[in-house]
Design a protein around this motif. Sequence first.
Motif, PDB file in Angstrom:
ATOM      1  N   GLY A   1      73.958  12.072  -6.436  1.00 44.11           N
ATOM      2  CA  GLY A   1      75.293  12.653  -6.916  1.00 44.11           C
ATOM      3  C   GLY A   1      75.746  11.391  -8.208  1.00 44.11           C
ATOM      4  O   GLY A   1      76.805  11.598  -8.761  1.00 44.11           O
ATOM      5  N   PHE A   2      74.691  10.421  -8.495  1.00 46.41           N
ATOM      6  CA  PHE A   2      75.262   9.365  -9.035  1.00 46.41           C
ATOM      7  C   PHE A   2      75.204  10.121 -10.866  1.00 46.41           C
ATOM      8  O   PHE A   2      74.170  10.445 -11.102  1.00 46.41           O
ATOM      9  CB  PHE A   2      74.236   8.237  -9.051  1.00 46.41           C
ATOM     10  CG  PHE A   2      74.785   6.933  -9.797  1.00 46.41           C
ATOM     11  CD1 PHE A   2      75.880   6.318  -9.420  1.00 46.41           C
ATOM     12  CD2 PHE A   2      74.046   6.367 -10.665  1.00 46.41           C
ATOM     13  CE1 PHE A   2      76.515   5.196  -9.978  1.00 46.41           C
ATOM     14  CE2 PHE A   2      74.356   5.059 -11.228  1.00 46.41           C
ATOM     15  CZ  PHE A   2      75.459   4.577 -11.099  1.00 46.41           C
ATOM     16  N   ALA A   3      76.311  10.134 -11.366  1.00 54.56           N
ATOM     17  CA  ALA A   3      76.255  10.721 -12.865  1.00 54.56           C
ATOM     18  C   ALA A   3      75.210  10.315 -13.802  1.00 54.56           C
ATOM     19  O   ALA A   3      74.714  11.197 -14.327  1.00 54.56           O
ATOM     20  CB  ALA A   3      77.645  10.662 -13.090  1.00 54.56           C
ATOM     21  N   PRO A   4      74.783   9.199 -13.807  1.00 52.62           N
ATOM     22  CA  PRO A   4      73.914   8.618 -14.872  1.00 52.62           C
ATOM     23  C   PRO A   4      72.583   9.126 -14.632  1.00 52.62           C
ATOM     24  O   PRO A   4      71.577   9.416 -15.592  1.00 52.62           O
ATOM     25  CB  PRO A   4      74.122   7.115 -14.788  1.00 52.62           C
ATOM     26  CG  PRO A   4      75.449   6.820 -14.418  1.00 52.62           C
ATOM     27  CD  PRO A   4      75.475   7.845 -13.370  1.00 52.62           C
ATOM     28  N   LEU A   5      72.356   9.287 -13.371  1.00 49.26           N
ATOM     29  CA  LEU A   5      70.767  10.017 -13.219  1.00 49.26           C
ATOM     30  C   LEU A   5      70.380  11.089 -13.647  1.00 49.26           C
ATOM     31  O   LEU A   5      69.505  11.161 -14.453  1.00 49.26           O
ATOM     32  CB  LEU A   5      70.579   9.927 -11.687  1.00 49.26           C
ATOM     33  CG  LEU A   5      69.238  10.388 -10.944  1.00 49.26           C
ATOM     34  CD1 LEU A   5      68.319   9.306 -11.396  1.00 49.26           C
ATOM     35  CD2 LEU A   5      69.232  10.726  -9.607  1.00 49.26           C
ATOM     36  N   GLY A   6      71.329  12.166 -13.339  1.00 48.74           N
ATOM     37  CA  GLY A   6      70.904  13.505 -13.961  1.00 48.74           C
ATOM     38  C   GLY A   6      71.032  13.460 -15.639  1.00 48.74           C
ATOM     39  O   GLY A   6      70.320  14.170 -16.120  1.00 48.74           O
ATOM     40  N   LEU A   7      72.012  12.693 -16.198  1.00 52.48           N
ATOM     41  CA  LEU A   7      72.278  12.947 -17.645  1.00 52.48           C
ATOM     42  C   LEU A   7      71.013  12.172 -18.233  1.00 52.48           C
ATOM     43  O   LEU A   7      70.429  12.765 -19.159  1.00 52.48           O
ATOM     44  CB  LEU A   7      73.426  11.906 -17.917  1.00 52.48           C
ATOM     45  CG  LEU A   7      74.874  12.466 -17.559  1.00 52.48           C
ATOM     46  CD1 LEU A   7      76.075  11.422 -18.030  1.00 52.48           C
ATOM     47  CD2 LEU A   7      74.962  13.541 -18.874  1.00 52.48           C
ATOM     48  N   VAL A   8      70.547  11.115 -17.958  1.00 57.85           N
ATOM     49  CA  VAL A   8      69.474  10.264 -18.320  1.00 57.85           C
ATOM     50  C   VAL A   8      67.968  11.182 -18.399  1.00 57.85           C
ATOM     51  O   VAL A   8      67.286  11.317 -19.334  1.00 57.85           O
ATOM     52  CB  VAL A   8      69.355   8.773 -18.021  1.00 57.85           C
ATOM     53  CG1 VAL A   8      68.162   8.406 -18.348  1.00 57.85           C
ATOM     54  CG2 VAL A   8      70.498   8.170 -18.149  1.00 57.85           C
ATOM     55  N   LEU A   9      67.986  11.696 -17.055  1.00 58.92           N
ATOM     56  CA  LEU A   9      66.589  12.394 -16.804  1.00 58.92           C
ATOM     57  C   LEU A   9      66.633  13.543 -17.794  1.00 58.92           C
ATOM     58  O   LEU A   9      65.675  14.022 -18.040  1.00 58.92           O
ATOM     59  CB  LEU A   9      66.550  12.808 -15.437  1.00 58.92           C
ATOM     60  CG  LEU A   9      66.302  11.525 -14.438  1.00 58.92           C
ATOM     61  CD1 LEU A   9      66.077  12.053 -12.998  1.00 58.92           C
ATOM     62  CD2 LEU A   9      65.044  10.778 -14.832  1.00 58.92           C
ATOM     63  N   VAL A  10      67.806  14.384 -17.950  1.00 60.70           N
ATOM     64  CA  VAL A  10      67.834  15.505 -18.715  1.00 60.70           C
ATOM     65  C   VAL A  10      67.776  15.085 -20.133  1.00 60.70           C
ATOM     66  O   VAL A  10      66.889  15.708 -20.915  1.00 60.70           O
ATOM     67  CB  VAL A  10      69.141  16.158 -18.517  1.00 60.70           C
ATOM     68  CG1 VAL A  10      69.287  17.133 -19.737  1.00 60.70           C
ATOM     69  CG2 VAL A  10      69.285  16.905 -17.370  1.00 60.70           C
ATOM     70  N   MET A  11      68.172  14.000 -20.713  1.00 70.97           N
ATOM     71  CA  MET A  11      68.258  13.551 -21.994  1.00 70.97           C
ATOM     72  C   MET A  11      66.805  13.338 -22.273  1.00 70.97           C
ATOM     73  O   MET A  11      66.056  13.555 -23.333  1.00 70.97           O
ATOM     74  CB  MET A  11      69.077  12.509 -22.398  1.00 70.97           C
ATOM     75  CG  MET A  11      70.511  12.871 -22.384  1.00 70.97           C
ATOM     76  SD  MET A  11      70.752  13.503 -23.997  1.00 70.97           S
ATOM     77  CE  MET A  11      70.521  12.457 -25.106  1.00 70.97           C
ATOM     78  N   MET A  12      65.986  12.619 -21.218  1.00 71.35           N
ATOM     79  CA  MET A  12      64.490  12.268 -21.433  1.00 71.35           C
ATOM     80  C   MET A  12      63.560  13.422 -21.522  1.00 71.35           C
ATOM     81  O   MET A  12      62.356  12.981 -21.979  1.00 71.35           O
ATOM     82  CB  MET A  12      64.152  11.315 -20.308  1.00 71.35           C
ATOM     83  CG  MET A  12      64.727   9.929 -20.549  1.00 71.35           C
ATOM     84  SD  MET A  12      64.311   9.085 -22.219  1.00 71.35           S
ATOM     85  CE  MET A  12      62.508   9.144 -22.115  1.00 71.35           C
ATOM     86  N   LEU A  13      63.793  14.437 -21.042  1.00 68.52           N
ATOM     87  CA  LEU A  13      62.882  15.649 -21.052  1.00 68.52           C
ATOM     88  C   LEU A  13      63.002  16.100 -22.451  1.00 68.52           C
ATOM     89  O   LEU A  13      61.779  16.286 -23.088  1.00 68.52           O
ATOM     90  CB  LEU A  13      63.571  16.910 -20.189  1.00 68.52           C
ATOM     91  CG  LEU A  13      63.729  16.917 -18.698  1.00 68.52           C
ATOM     92  CD1 LEU A  13      64.423  18.042 -18.163  1.00 68.52           C
ATOM     93  CD2 LEU A  13      62.516  16.967 -18.148  1.00 68.52           C
ATOM     94  N   GLY A  14      63.966  16.056 -23.252  1.00 70.40           N
ATOM     95  CA  GLY A  14      64.005  16.448 -24.815  1.00 70.40           C
ATOM     96  C   GLY A  14      63.313  15.170 -25.431  1.00 70.40           C
ATOM     97  O   GLY A  14      62.412  15.390 -26.492  1.00 70.40           O
TER      98      GLY A  14
END
Length: 504
Positions: A85-98
Motif C-alpha cells: 500500500g506504499f504509494a510510491p511503489l505503484g506510481l514508480v513501477l507504473v511509470m517505469m513500464l512506459g
Amino acid sequence: MATPTEQQDKKGFLNFIEKWGNRLPDPFFIFVYLAVFVVLLSWLVSSLGTTVVHPGTGEELAIQSIVSGEGIRYILAETINNFTGFAPLGLVLVMMLGIGLAERVGLMETAIKKSILNAPKSLITYAVIFTGIMGNLASDAAFILVPPLAAMVFASVGRHPLAGLAAGFAGTGAGFTANILITGTDALLSGISTEAARTIDDTMVVTPVDNWYFMSASVIVMAIVGAIITEKLVEPRLGKYTGKADNSFEPVTKQENKGLLNAVIAGAVYIGLIALLLFFPGSPVRNEDGGIIPSPFLSGIVPIILFFFITVAVAYGITVKKITESKDIPAYMGDAIKDMSGYIVLIFAAAQFISYFNWSNLGIWLAVNSAEFLTSINMTGLPVMVGFSVLAALLNLLIFSGSAQWALMAPIFIPMFMLLDYHPAFVQLAFRIADSSTNIITPLNPYILIVLAFMREYDKKAGLGTLISLMLPYSLIFFGVWLVMMIIFALTGLPIGPGISLRM
C-alpha cells in the motif's frame, strides 16, 4: 597537454566525506536500523505518558508503544499492507513500464544524440546542458550516455573535451530533478510526500504535476546558467586541449531518424486526443464545475503519461524494428522492471519505517513540537524553508539516493511545515533542488567513478579531486540560482504547479 588542476590531497574535506560516507550501511539497512530505533523510541516516550493534540482534529493522541501487544499485532497484521500500500511503489513501477519501454527500444538514446549532434556550434554548450537535464527521462542511463558524448562533440569542434564532459555531467546530475515532461522522479517523490502529508491531513494528495511549472521553468534557466558556467568558468580554467581524442561516435541512422519522426507524430496525435477529451464540453476528466484544478485529469495523470510513453515507444520501436511482434512490448517492459528490483527491496524497508513512525504517533508529536519551537523563536517564514533546503543539500553528501533521503526526511519535515501552513509540494520542491544540485559532488554517487573513467581518456592523471573541482562551480551556482527562483516564486505567489503555491 593541458590538464585540469590536480587536487589529490587525501586529507581534504571531500576525501573525509568520502571516507566516512563509504562506512555508512546500505540504505536498506539504514531503514531497518531506523525502524528498530522507532520501535525502541516509541516504547520510551510512551512509558513517559506523552500525548499530543492533533492540529487537524483536536484529538489528544497518546504515543503508542510498538513494544506492546497491540504493537506486535500491528506489525504482524500490517507488514504486507505497509509494503503493497506504499504509494510510491505503484506510481514508480507504473511509470517505469512506459519510460523503460522507451529506453529499451532506443528512443531515449536517439533523442539525446539527435539533440547534441545537430546543435549549431554556437549553441553546443546549451544543447549539452539542456539534453542532460531532459535526459533524466532515461533515468540513470543518461549518466552513462550524455557526458562521454558531450566530450566527443566538444573535441570534434576543437574545444576541450573535459569541458564538454563536465557540462554533460552537470546537466544530467545537477539538473536531474528538472524536466519539461513529467518523469518517474515526480511520481516517486510525490508518492512519498503524500504518505507523509497524510499524517496531518488524511485527504492530502501530492500529485506528480505539483512541481511541474517550477521544474519546466528550471530547464530553461539551468540550461542558460550551466552554459555560462561552462564557457566563463570551467573552460577557461582548463585551457586549450592539445592531446589526441577519439572523436568517433555512432551517428543517428536514417532508420533512427525515421523512428524519431514517427514517435513525434504519434506523440502529437496522442496529446491531441487527450486535449480533445479534456476540453470537450462535459468532459468526464474535468471537475464538477468544469475546471481542471483539481480534477480527475490531474489525479489520473500517471496513467495518461504511461500511455504517452508507450505510444511513442511503440511507434519508434516498430520503425527501427526493435518491435517486430506484440510479445516484444511486454518483454521490454519486463526488462525495465527488473532494473527496479533494488528499489523494490529498499521500499520494503522504508515502508515499514514510515508506517511504524506514523502508527506510534511519533511523527505528529515531533512535528507539533518542532513547529511550536520554530513559532516561539519567530522562525516561520522563508528563511526556515531555505535552511531546510541547505540541510537537505548537506545530507545528500552522505545519502546519494534521493528517494531514500526523502523517505527519511519527509515524515519529519512535511508534517512540521504543514503545521506552519506550508504546502507539502513546496516542501518537496525545496528538497528536490538541494538533492539535485549536490548529486555531482558527492563521492557516494556511483556514476562519479564512471565519469572519472571517461575523464581519464583525456587526462590520464585525473583523480576524484580533479572531477570534484570541475563540478563544484555547477553545484554551488545551480543551488544558489534555484534558491533565488524558489524565493521569487514564493514572494510573488507564482504557482509551482497547477493550483500549488507556498501556502496551503
